[in-house]
Design an enzyme around this catalytic site. Structure first.
Site, short mmCIF file in Angstrom:
data_model
loop_
_atom_site.label_atom_id
_atom_site.label_comp_id
_atom_site.label_asym_id
_atom_site.label_seq_id
_atom_site.Cartn_x
_atom_site.Cartn_y
_atom_site.Cartn_z
N SER A 1 -0.51 4.15 0.76
CA SER A 1 -1.18 5.11 1.64
C SER A 1 -0.26 5.70 2.70
O SER A 1 -0.29 6.92 2.94
CB SER A 1 -2.40 4.45 2.30
OG SER A 1 -3.40 4.19 1.34
N TYR B 295 -1.68 1.52 -11.11
CA TYR B 295 -0.53 2.40 -10.94
C TYR B 295 0.78 1.64 -10.78
O TYR B 295 1.86 2.23 -10.82
CB TYR B 295 -0.72 3.35 -9.75
CG TYR B 295 -0.85 2.68 -8.39
CD1 TYR B 295 0.27 2.35 -7.65
CD2 TYR B 295 -2.10 2.38 -7.87
CE1 TYR B 295 0.15 1.73 -6.41
CE2 TYR B 295 -2.23 1.77 -6.63
CZ TYR B 295 -1.10 1.45 -5.91
OH TYR B 295 -1.23 0.84 -4.69
N GLY C 19 -15.84 -4.97 -11.77
CA GLY C 19 -15.61 -5.29 -10.37
C GLY C 19 -16.02 -4.15 -9.46
O GLY C 19 -16.79 -3.26 -9.83
N THR D 290 -8.94 -0.74 2.69
CA THR D 290 -8.85 -1.28 1.35
C THR D 290 -9.44 -2.69 1.36
O THR D 290 -10.01 -3.12 2.36
CB THR D 290 -7.38 -1.25 0.85
OG1 THR D 290 -7.34 -1.67 -0.51
CG2 THR D 290 -6.48 -2.13 1.70
N ASN E 13 -14.23 3.44 2.35
CA ASN E 13 -12.76 3.38 2.37
C ASN E 13 -12.16 4.32 3.40
O ASN E 13 -10.93 4.40 3.54
CB ASN E 13 -12.19 3.68 0.98
CG ASN E 13 -12.20 5.17 0.65
OD1 ASN E 13 -13.06 5.92 1.12
ND2 ASN E 13 -11.24 5.61 -0.15
N GLY F 154 -3.89 5.51 -12.04
CA GLY F 154 -4.32 5.06 -10.73
C GLY F 154 -3.65 5.84 -9.61
O GLY F 154 -4.23 6.02 -8.53
N LYS G 33 -13.90 -2.93 2.73
CA LYS G 33 -14.73 -1.77 2.43
C LYS G 33 -16.21 -2.00 2.71
O LYS G 33 -16.94 -1.05 3.00
CB LYS G 33 -14.54 -1.35 0.97
CG LYS G 33 -13.15 -0.80 0.67
CD LYS G 33 -13.03 -0.30 -0.76
CE LYS G 33 -11.65 0.27 -1.03
NZ LYS G 33 -11.54 0.82 -2.40
N SER H 118 0.82 -1.21 0.00
CA SER H 118 0.00 0.00 0.00
C SER H 118 0.86 1.26 0.00
O SER H 118 1.83 1.38 0.75
CB SER H 118 -0.91 0.01 1.24
OG SER H 118 -1.59 1.26 1.34
#
Length: 279
Positions: A22, A220, A133, A67, A92, A241, A71, A20
């Protein structure tokens, strides 16, 4: 005492979570905003472990980023959920209020809109979605805000097609579904949103129009995808992304810290550096 004047914690939860970005994005924001007492971590947490994890959090916690596969699993644990999150049944972002309430939101949807707006895309007459999805439903919700006409979703099964049509009805978007074998036709739409896993659109790269419009590819890493590379080579606009990841994180930082404007540029640069280091 204000949120920014005391030690606060935040983190991203999911499974798997090791890759991740984040933490990189949120920490870059904290550094730029001077929030020296704020920390942001990552934790491997699945659906079964989530309730216990949340229950154990102390008053120093400001919020969580969520994530897959959390979610939807987080929703029963919330005291309040935003209309945006309710519209796609996905949260999220979990923010802990000063009185201890748990408030859920979805920043993926406005993050998509913001990423497109950054490239000058305010409104489109029609669009194509590649895939069906969870990300595709968020894309539909984003298109509900900017698309004035039909959205064509290219999918691999009738079950997926039915799901997309249902999401369209729920989100008040005019959705038509088509078989994945016809996906090349979708590349001529004013806006194309690719929501598929890595490699799924590689075969479409040879069908990019001579004058492509705008491609929003939610991947990404690895980047660029074959489709994005060909699209860009032909002069089309490409939203990545990483753009989505940055803009959804910007909104999370603002909600969790109370700061009105998160540093988009610094967060994007941090994300680009991290991806470059991964090679």
């Amino acid at each position: 005492m204000s949120r920014t004047a005391t030690k606060r914690r935040a983190a991203v939860l999911g499974s798997p979570i090791a890759h991740s970005l984040s933490p990189v994005l949120h920490r870059a924001a904290y550094a730029e905003l001077g929030l020296t007492d704020w920390t942001y971590d990552r934790f491997e947490v699945d659906e079964q472990a989530l309730p216990g994890f949340v229950e154990r959090l102390g008053p120093e916690w400001a919020g969580l980023s969520l994530t897959m596969p959390l979610k939807r699993a987080v929703i029963p644990l919330l005291d309040e959920i935003s209309g945006t999150a309710t519209s796609v049944e996905a949260v999220n972002t979990l923010v802990f209020t000063e009185d201890g309430r748990r408030v859920g939101d979805n920043t993926d949807i406005p993050g998509m809109v913001a990423a497109l707006r950054e490239r000058g895309i305010e409104q489109v007459e029609s669009a194509a979605i590649l895939g069906a999805g969870a990300t595709a439903s968020s894309a539909l919700a984003a298109l509900a805000r900017i698309c004035t006409g039909e959205v064509v979703a290219y999918v691999r099964s009738e079950a997926r097609a039915a799901e997309m049509r249902q999401w369209g009805e729920r989100l008040d978007v005019e959705v038509r579904t088509a078989d994945w074998a016809e996906a090349e036709r979708g590349l001529s739409a004013p806006l194309v949103i690719a929501t598929t896993p890595a490699g799924a659109t590689d075969a479409l790269s040879g069908a990019v129009p001579e004058r492509p419009t705008t491609l929003f590819d939610v991947l990404y890493d690895p980047w660029p995808t074959e489709l994005a590379a060909r699209w860009s080579a032909y002069g089309g606009a490409v939203v990545s992304g990483l753009d989505l990841l940055v803009h959804q994180a910007v909104l999370q930082v603002e909600q969790m810290t109370g700061c009105k404007t998160a540093p988009v540029g610094a967060m994007r640069q941090a994300g680009e550096r991290a991806l470059a280091e991964r090679g």
